[in-house]
Design a protein around this motif. Structure first.
Motif, mmCIF file in Angstrom:
data_model
loop_
_atom_site.group_PDB
_atom_site.id
_atom_site.type_symbol
_atom_site.label_atom_id
_atom_site.label_comp_id
_atom_site.label_asym_id
_atom_site.label_seq_id
_atom_site.Cartn_x
_atom_site.Cartn_y
_atom_site.Cartn_z
ATOM 1 N N GLU A 92 6.268 -29.258 -49.251
ATOM 2 C CA GLU A 92 5.112 -30.143 -49.155
ATOM 3 C C GLU A 92 4.465 -30.351 -50.524
ATOM 4 N N GLU A 93 4.310 -29.266 -51.276
ATOM 5 C CA GLU A 93 3.729 -29.389 -52.616
ATOM 6 C C GLU A 93 4.588 -30.270 -53.507
ATOM 7 N N TYR A 94 5.898 -30.054 -53.438
ATOM 8 C CA TYR A 94 6.802 -30.848 -54.272
ATOM 9 C C TYR A 94 6.710 -32.327 -53.902
ATOM 10 N N GLN A 95 6.696 -32.630 -52.621
ATOM 11 C CA GLN A 95 6.609 -34.026 -52.183
ATOM 12 C C GLN A 95 5.288 -34.650 -52.625
ATOM 13 N N CYS A 96 4.200 -33.888 -52.556
ATOM 14 C CA CYS A 96 2.903 -34.416 -53.010
ATOM 15 C C CYS A 96 2.942 -34.761 -54.495
ATOM 16 N N TYR A 97 3.559 -33.895 -55.276
ATOM 17 C CA TYR A 97 3.648 -34.166 -56.711
ATOM 18 C C TYR A 97 4.567 -35.353 -56.986
ATOM 19 N N GLN A 98 5.637 -35.477 -56.228
ATOM 20 C CA GLN A 98 6.550 -36.608 -56.406
ATOM 21 C C GLN A 98 5.862 -37.924 -56.064
ATOM 22 N N ASP A 99 4.931 -37.892 -55.127
ATOM 23 C CA ASP A 99 4.249 -39.115 -54.701
ATOM 24 C C ASP A 99 3.100 -39.519 -55.615
ATOM 25 N N LEU A 100 2.786 -38.711 -56.604
ATOM 26 C CA LEU A 100 1.711 -39.069 -57.531
ATOM 27 C C LEU A 100 2.101 -40.312 -58.327
ATOM 28 N N LYS A 128 2.190 -35.471 -64.139
ATOM 29 C CA LYS A 128 3.104 -35.275 -63.016
ATOM 30 C C LYS A 128 4.215 -34.299 -63.402
#
Length: 126
Positions: free
Chosen positions: A60-68, A79
Motif C-alpha cells: 500500500e505504501e509503495y502504491q501510494c508513492y507511485q501514485d504521487l 517521489k
C-alpha cells in the motif's frame, strides 16, 4: 504498597550483615516489576520489530508513492526519495525477519505441515 525484598536462601540461613548485604557479601535479591518486560524488549525478536502494535502495509505504501504526481523536477526527486526510503526500510525489515526466523524466534503459521513447507510471516513480510 511495596514488598520487602526476599532474602536468598544462603542469607536466610546464615543471617544478614548490618550493612544490608547477606553474610556472604552478596546483596539480597531486589524484586523488579519490569524485569520480565526488560528481558522481552532486549530479545532479538523485539529488536527486529519496530513497533508490535502497528504493522506496515508495504504494498500500500509503495502504491501510494507511485501514485504521487511527478510533474516537476522537485516532485520527481521527492517521489524518488520516498520510494528509496521505503525500499531501505523494507530491506531492513526483511533482513531482521529472516534473521529472527533462522534463529527460531518466529513460529510458522502452519506448524502441522512438514518443516520444508513451513510459512513464516514477520512484520507483514513472508
Amino acid at each position: 504498597h511495596t514488598l520487602p525484598p526476599p532474602l536468598p536462601a544462603a542469607a536466610a540461613a546464615s543471617g544478614k550483615a548490618a550493612s544490608g548485604k547477606a553474610a556472604s557479601g552478596v546483596a539480597p535479591h531486589e524484586p523488579s516489576w519490569v524485569r520480565c518486560e526488560e528481558e522481552l524488549s532486549a530479545s532479538p525478536l523485539a529488536a527486529a520489530s519496530d513497533d508490535r502494535t502497528a504493522l506496515r502495509d508495504w504494498n500500500e505504501e509503495y502504491q501510494c508513492y507511485q501514485d504521487l504526481p511527478s510533474l516537476t523536477l522537485m516532485d520527481r526527486v521527492n517521489k524518488a526519495k520516498m520510494i528509496y526510503k521505503l525500499w531501505m526500510e523494507f530491506q531492513e525489515a526483511a533482513v531482521a525477519g529472516a534473521s529472527a526466523i533462522s534463529q527460531g524466534l518466529v513460529p510458522p503459521i502452519n506448524p502441522t505441515e512438514p518443516p520444508r513447507q513451513h510459512v513464516f510471516v514477520f512484520n507483514n513480510t513472508f
